[in-house]
Design an enzyme around this catalytic site. Sequence first.
Site, PDB file in Angstrom:
ATOM      1  N   SER A 159      -7.366  -4.270  -7.143  1.00 42.55           N
ATOM      2  CA  SER A 159      -6.697  -5.565  -6.846  1.00 42.55           C
ATOM      3  C   SER A 159      -5.946  -5.760  -5.677  1.00 42.55           C
ATOM      4  CB  SER A 159      -5.563  -5.512  -8.341  1.00 42.55           C
ATOM      5  OG  SER A 159      -4.728  -6.786  -7.957  1.00 42.55           O
TER       6      SER A 159
ATOM      7  N   TYR B 168       1.548  -1.972 -12.739  1.00 43.18           N
ATOM      8  CA  TYR B 168      -0.003  -2.456 -12.582  1.00 43.18           C
ATOM      9  C   TYR B 168      -0.131  -1.983 -11.033  1.00 43.18           C
ATOM     10  CZ  TYR B 168      -3.877  -5.823 -12.344  1.00 43.18           C
ATOM     11  OH  TYR B 168      -4.822  -6.528 -12.074  1.00 43.18           O
TER      12      TYR B 168
END
Length: 275
Positions: free
Chosen positions: A138, A151
């Site tokens: 990401s 995350y």
Amino acid sequence: MRFAGKRAVITGGASGIGLATALRLASEGADIWIGDIDEAGGRAVAETSNGRIHFQRTDVTKLGDIEALMHAADAAGGLDIVFNNAGAGGSRDKIDAISADDWDGTLDLLLRSVAMGIRYAAPLMIKRGGGAIVNTASIAALQTGAAPTAYSVAKAGVLHLSKMAAADLAQHNIRVNAVCPGFITTNIFTSAMGIEGAKRDAANQMIGGIAQQAQPIARAGRPEDIAGAVAYLASDDAAFVTGTHIVVDGGMTIGPRHSWDPASPSLFSTLEAFQ
């Protein structure tokens, strides 16, 4: 037909980026095994694929499920490609509030599952004579402010894991790379917030509108944008590419807004008024 005769495993393949990638690879000749906890969605995909896509219920936090999915593809003639993609938003708590259990749960889902996907795929690919592994990281791995702490840390781990695995497996002709999505319109944001039904559709429209203003390419990212990058990394077109990552974010990470938007003031444009 870059993937004719190839077999691929895709986790989180019942929707979003995983589904778009399954359809892309299948359209270029691959046979696909998707693993997901969404049984209804996964079976629906398989039933409409003319036998090119197969579904196996897979919870990537369970090691036995990961191993079984890899072996299912291998049993059909050999495992060639793995896309470790399954995930969710995880805990939204900041570091001064997150519990140890929520931290562990988020990293198990987003990082350990990728490590174990590589772990169980590698021996099968070694037997096959090589293969390609792609992992979903990401832009949150590259900067703060893009996602919650746990995350973001997990995705940063995915990037370094991809480098380490590429080094470990190079001798076996296995390439390992990662893709870093930016603002992609999937249900990951609404699911993380517990937004369902008609409210989910409205929220996704709002997210798409925000995305158009958030990066130089003035539209929200689509799952198909990521699927194209994964298809490249998994193909022989990337035969000389390993241990790295591709950022697919519409330019979001190129700098603050003034670096690409002439209407946005920068420090220097502000100081020009004092000259």
